[in-house]
Design a protein around this motif. Sequence first.
Motif, PDB file in Angstrom:
ATOM      1  N   ALA A 207       0.840  -1.197   0.000  1.00 26.59           N
ATOM      2  CA  ALA A 207       0.000   0.000   0.000  1.00 26.59           C
ATOM      3  C   ALA A 207       0.878   1.251   0.000  1.00 26.59           C
ATOM      4  O   ALA A 207       2.037   1.212   0.429  1.00 26.59           O
ATOM      5  N   THR A 208       0.343   2.348  -0.493  1.00 32.51           N
ATOM      6  CA  THR A 208       1.093   3.608  -0.505  1.00 32.51           C
ATOM      7  C   THR A 208       0.174   4.777  -0.187  1.00 32.51           C
ATOM      8  O   THR A 208      -1.036   4.719  -0.436  1.00 32.51           O
ATOM      9  N   ILE A 209       0.754   5.824   0.372  1.00 29.62           N
ATOM     10  CA  ILE A 209       0.102   7.130   0.463  1.00 29.62           C
ATOM     11  C   ILE A 209       0.997   8.116  -0.269  1.00 29.62           C
ATOM     12  O   ILE A 209       2.175   8.238   0.041  1.00 29.62           O
ATOM     13  N   ARG A 210       0.455   8.780  -1.263  1.00 26.88           N
ATOM     14  CA  ARG A 210       1.191   9.833  -1.959  1.00 26.88           C
ATOM     15  C   ARG A 210       0.378  11.112  -1.825  1.00 26.88           C
ATOM     16  O   ARG A 210      -0.851  11.066  -1.678  1.00 26.88           O
ATOM     17  N   TYR A 211       1.052  12.251  -1.893  1.00 22.30           N
ATOM     18  CA  TYR A 211       0.356  13.495  -1.578  1.00 22.30           C
ATOM     19  C   TYR A 211       1.010  14.688  -2.247  1.00 22.30           C
ATOM     20  O   TYR A 211       2.185  14.665  -2.592  1.00 22.30           O
ATOM     21  N   ASP A 212       0.221  15.742  -2.445  1.00 19.14           N
ATOM     22  CA  ASP A 212       0.761  17.024  -2.883  1.00 19.14           C
ATOM     23  C   ASP A 212       1.390  17.696  -1.670  1.00 19.14           C
ATOM     24  O   ASP A 212       0.739  17.832  -0.625  1.00 19.14           O
ATOM     25  N   LYS A 213       2.635  18.108  -1.794  1.00 17.64           N
ATOM     26  CA  LYS A 213       3.265  18.810  -0.681  1.00 17.64           C
ATOM     27  C   LYS A 213       2.596  20.176  -0.483  1.00 17.64           C
ATOM     28  O   LYS A 213       1.934  20.688  -1.387  1.00 17.64           O
ATOM     29  N   ARG A 214       2.768  20.741   0.702  1.00 13.99           N
ATOM     30  CA  ARG A 214       2.175  22.054   0.958  1.00 13.99           C
ATOM     31  C   ARG A 214       2.661  23.046  -0.098  1.00 13.99           C
ATOM     32  O   ARG A 214       3.833  23.068  -0.469  1.00 13.99           O
ATOM     33  N   GLY A 215       1.732  23.837  -0.611  1.00 15.30           N
ATOM     34  CA  GLY A 215       2.048  24.766  -1.686  1.00 15.30           C
ATOM     35  C   GLY A 215       1.741  24.215  -3.060  1.00 15.30           C
ATOM     36  O   GLY A 215       1.876  24.924  -4.055  1.00 15.30           O
ATOM     37  N   VAL A 216       1.296  22.944  -3.127  1.00 15.30           N
ATOM     38  CA  VAL A 216       1.052  22.299  -4.421  1.00 15.30           C
ATOM     39  C   VAL A 216      -0.337  21.669  -4.425  1.00 15.30           C
ATOM     40  O   VAL A 216      -0.766  21.088  -3.416  1.00 15.30           O
ATOM     41  N   GLY A 217      -1.040  21.781  -5.543  1.00 10.13           N
ATOM     42  CA  GLY A 217      -2.297  21.073  -5.742  1.00 10.13           C
ATOM     43  C   GLY A 217      -3.314  21.300  -4.644  1.00 10.13           C
ATOM     44  O   GLY A 217      -3.580  22.426  -4.230  1.00 10.13           O
ATOM     45  N   VAL A 218      -3.896  20.205  -4.138  1.00 15.09           N
ATOM     46  CA  VAL A 218      -4.956  20.314  -3.142  1.00 15.09           C
ATOM     47  C   VAL A 218      -4.437  20.853  -1.811  1.00 15.09           C
ATOM     48  O   VAL A 218      -5.221  21.294  -0.971  1.00 15.09           O
ATOM     49  N   ASN A 219      -3.127  20.800  -1.619  1.00 17.14           N
ATOM     50  CA  ASN A 219      -2.534  21.317  -0.377  1.00 17.14           C
ATOM     51  C   ASN A 219      -1.842  22.667  -0.570  1.00 17.14           C
ATOM     52  O   ASN A 219      -0.980  23.058   0.215  1.00 17.14           O
ATOM     53  N   ALA A 220      -2.245  23.376  -1.623  1.00 13.79           N
ATOM     54  CA  ALA A 220      -1.587  24.638  -1.974  1.00 13.79           C
ATOM     55  C   ALA A 220      -1.669  25.671  -0.862  1.00 13.79           C
ATOM     56  O   ALA A 220      -0.696  26.370  -0.564  1.00 13.79           O
ATOM     57  N   THR A 221      -2.837  25.770  -0.203  1.00 15.24           N
ATOM     58  CA  THR A 221      -3.031  26.850   0.756  1.00 15.24           C
ATOM     59  C   THR A 221      -2.269  26.637   2.063  1.00 15.24           C
ATOM     60  O   THR A 221      -2.187  27.553   2.889  1.00 15.24           O
ATOM     61  N   LEU A 222      -1.690  25.451   2.266  1.00  8.87           N
ATOM     62  CA  LEU A 222      -0.917  25.207   3.483  1.00  8.87           C
ATOM     63  C   LEU A 222       0.409  25.956   3.489  1.00  8.87           C
ATOM     64  O   LEU A 222       1.063  26.059   4.526  1.00  8.87           O
ATOM     65  N   ALA A 223       0.807  26.467   2.342  1.00  4.51           N
ATOM     66  CA  ALA A 223       2.122  27.110   2.238  1.00  4.51           C
ATOM     67  C   ALA A 223       2.233  28.345   3.121  1.00  4.51           C
ATOM     68  O   ALA A 223       3.293  28.636   3.665  1.00  4.51           O
ATOM     69  N   GLY A 224       1.129  29.065   3.275  1.00  7.75           N
ATOM     70  CA  GLY A 224       1.198  30.295   4.055  1.00  7.75           C
ATOM     71  C   GLY A 224       2.020  31.348   3.342  1.00  7.75           C
ATOM     72  O   GLY A 224       2.203  31.326   2.122  1.00  7.75           O
ATOM     73  N   LYS A 225       2.592  32.271   4.102  1.00  9.66           N
ATOM     74  CA  LYS A 225       3.430  33.313   3.523  1.00  9.66           C
ATOM     75  C   LYS A 225       4.798  32.743   3.158  1.00  9.66           C
ATOM     76  O   LYS A 225       5.379  31.953   3.901  1.00  9.66           O
ATOM     77  N   GLU A 226       5.315  33.193   2.040  1.00 12.26           N
ATOM     78  CA  GLU A 226       6.586  32.684   1.546  1.00 12.26           C
ATOM     79  C   GLU A 226       7.712  32.837   2.564  1.00 12.26           C
ATOM     80  O   GLU A 226       8.511  31.923   2.781  1.00 12.26           O
ATOM     81  N   GLU A 227       7.752  33.979   3.227  1.00  6.44           N
ATOM     82  CA  GLU A 227       8.853  34.245   4.162  1.00  6.44           C
ATOM     83  C   GLU A 227       8.762  33.398   5.433  1.00  6.44           C
ATOM     84  O   GLU A 227       9.730  33.319   6.198  1.00  6.44           O
ATOM     85  N   ASP A 228       7.604  32.746   5.657  1.00  5.19           N
ATOM     86  CA  ASP A 228       7.431  31.939   6.862  1.00  5.19           C
ATOM     87  C   ASP A 228       7.689  30.457   6.627  1.00  5.19           C
ATOM     88  O   ASP A 228       7.692  29.665   7.576  1.00  5.19           O
ATOM     89  N   LEU A 229       7.885  30.068   5.386  1.00  2.00           N
ATOM     90  CA  LEU A 229       8.068  28.650   5.070  1.00  2.00           C
ATOM     91  C   LEU A 229       9.459  28.169   5.462  1.00  2.00           C
ATOM     92  O   LEU A 229      10.448  28.861   5.258  1.00  2.00           O
ATOM     93  N   ARG A 230       9.524  26.942   6.013  1.00  4.15           N
ATOM     94  CA  ARG A 230      10.798  26.336   6.409  1.00  4.15           C
ATOM     95  C   ARG A 230      10.850  24.891   5.935  1.00  4.15           C
ATOM     96  O   ARG A 230       9.826  24.242   5.740  1.00  4.15           O
ATOM     97  N   PHE A 231      12.064  24.381   5.800  1.00  6.66           N
ATOM     98  CA  PHE A 231      12.268  23.004   5.358  1.00  6.66           C
ATOM     99  C   PHE A 231      11.578  22.024   6.306  1.00  6.66           C
ATOM    100  O   PHE A 231      11.062  20.993   5.888  1.00  6.66           O
ATOM    101  N   ARG A 232      11.559  22.355   7.591  1.00  6.54           N
ATOM    102  CA  ARG A 232      10.968  21.453   8.580  1.00  6.54           C
ATOM    103  C   ARG A 232       9.475  21.250   8.339  1.00  6.54           C
ATOM    104  O   ARG A 232       8.912  20.219   8.744  1.00  6.54           O
ATOM    105  N   HIS A 233       8.797  22.204   7.694  1.00  4.40           N
ATOM    106  CA  HIS A 233       7.379  22.022   7.414  1.00  4.40           C
ATOM    107  C   HIS A 233       7.152  20.784   6.558  1.00  4.40           C
ATOM    108  O   HIS A 233       6.225  19.999   6.802  1.00  4.40           O
ATOM    109  N   PHE A 234       7.984  20.596   5.546  1.00  2.92           N
ATOM    110  CA  PHE A 234       7.848  19.433   4.677  1.00  2.92           C
ATOM    111  C   PHE A 234       8.200  18.143   5.415  1.00  2.92           C
ATOM    112  O   PHE A 234       7.603  17.097   5.180  1.00  2.92           O
TER     113      PHE A 234
END
Length: 435
Positions: A207-234
């Motif tokens: 079995a697998t789970i695949r997903y759009d990362k934050r900022g992409v596709g259905v999870n686009a709005t999770l990105a927030g402000k560009e200056e607030d994004l960090r590698f740890r979010h992913f």
Amino acid sequence: MKRWNIYFCLVTSMLLVIAGCSGKKEQEPERNTEEVESLKPIEGIWNGSIEVPGQPLPIILSFDGMGGTISIPVQGLQDYKLTSVTVDESKVFFDMNLQGQHITFDGNVAQDRMTGTFTQQGQSFPFELTKGSAEEVVETGEVVQVEVENGSLDGLLEMPEGTEPFPLMVIIAGSGPTDHDGNSLALPGKNNSLKMLAEELAAEGVATIRYDKRGVGVNATLAGKEEDLRFRHFIDDAAALVKYAKKDPRFSTVGIIGHSEGSLLGMVAARQSDADTFISIAGAGQPIDQVLLTQLQAQVPENVRKEATAILEALKRGEKVKTVSAELQGLFRLSVQPYMMSWLAFDPVEEVKKLQIPVLLVNGDRDIQVPVEEAARLHEAKQDAELLIVNRMNHILKESPEDREANMATYSNPDLPLAKGLIEGIIGFLEVGKE
């Protein structure tokens, strides 16, 4: 300069020219209906991109008799109303006001093609659109949802047939606006590499789970402000999916498959979430500054390489660089620098050493983005890991000719199968076979 090469190995899903967009619609601008004359020559849906250096920005325009709307999928902007639209014979002009910024598109239309100049805050880039229908995407599988910072993250669970429990692998996509199927909005066509990976693993009992990362596709709005994004979010997002799956009795073990940039994310997330196994596919064996400088070596003039080197050295010291040349704005503009600093803190060699679980390192011998030497670096750091070099496989997991141009052509061909030996190698590593 071959821009697309630089694009692929960068996390640029949020590093876009129209900074500050979100899925939330602002108050709709009032329209002067007298300005909207006959828009029949452009009525319909137009797909294309703004040609930002190093990172084309996909956009969708929809025009009707009263005006138009714009959508920017990678930033979660959906059907935002344009302030005005005018057509005068072959001339076309439309504009929008977004968070206090006046943005214009000035161009020409000829039958089903529209070209012109996009302008924002004194910067101008060409744009090109083609008339057509919005593509309907049909997905199969079970939607799963986990709580993460800024909201909920959606993923797609692909289940095998047969008797539970099954081993499960969380698939992390590569850099940029690459979706859960392995397709990038910044490139024409599709390759469906990760979709095929999930389907073929399901056929083998995984079995697998695949997903759009934050900022992409259905999870686009999770990105927030560009200056607030960090590698740890992913990292945290991937770890959250592993923890979710480990609580589900349908799964016997839970591991991670990280592709390209997803390899480094997966290494850290695997340890953070107590994953059972880890598979790196086309993962870099060097920190991102070395990867970037290697890519830039063959693509930009010496003065630009020197500037990039100086910027990266400053960022590694935790110092922001206020002045960045136009050629490097896409990579190093001020709002992106905090994210880059957080990424530079991770070294794949050091991270893979920390893993105390079974590890498989996979690379294709025709990968023109991440050569086999990268997998060798990781293997040298963790010699008890299994190493699999897949013959003729390129970066998108397809068999490829040696010719570079033909290799690149596979990126937009969804009909090509996965390279022979990839699935067999993964299944062998997971010790799962058909009964």
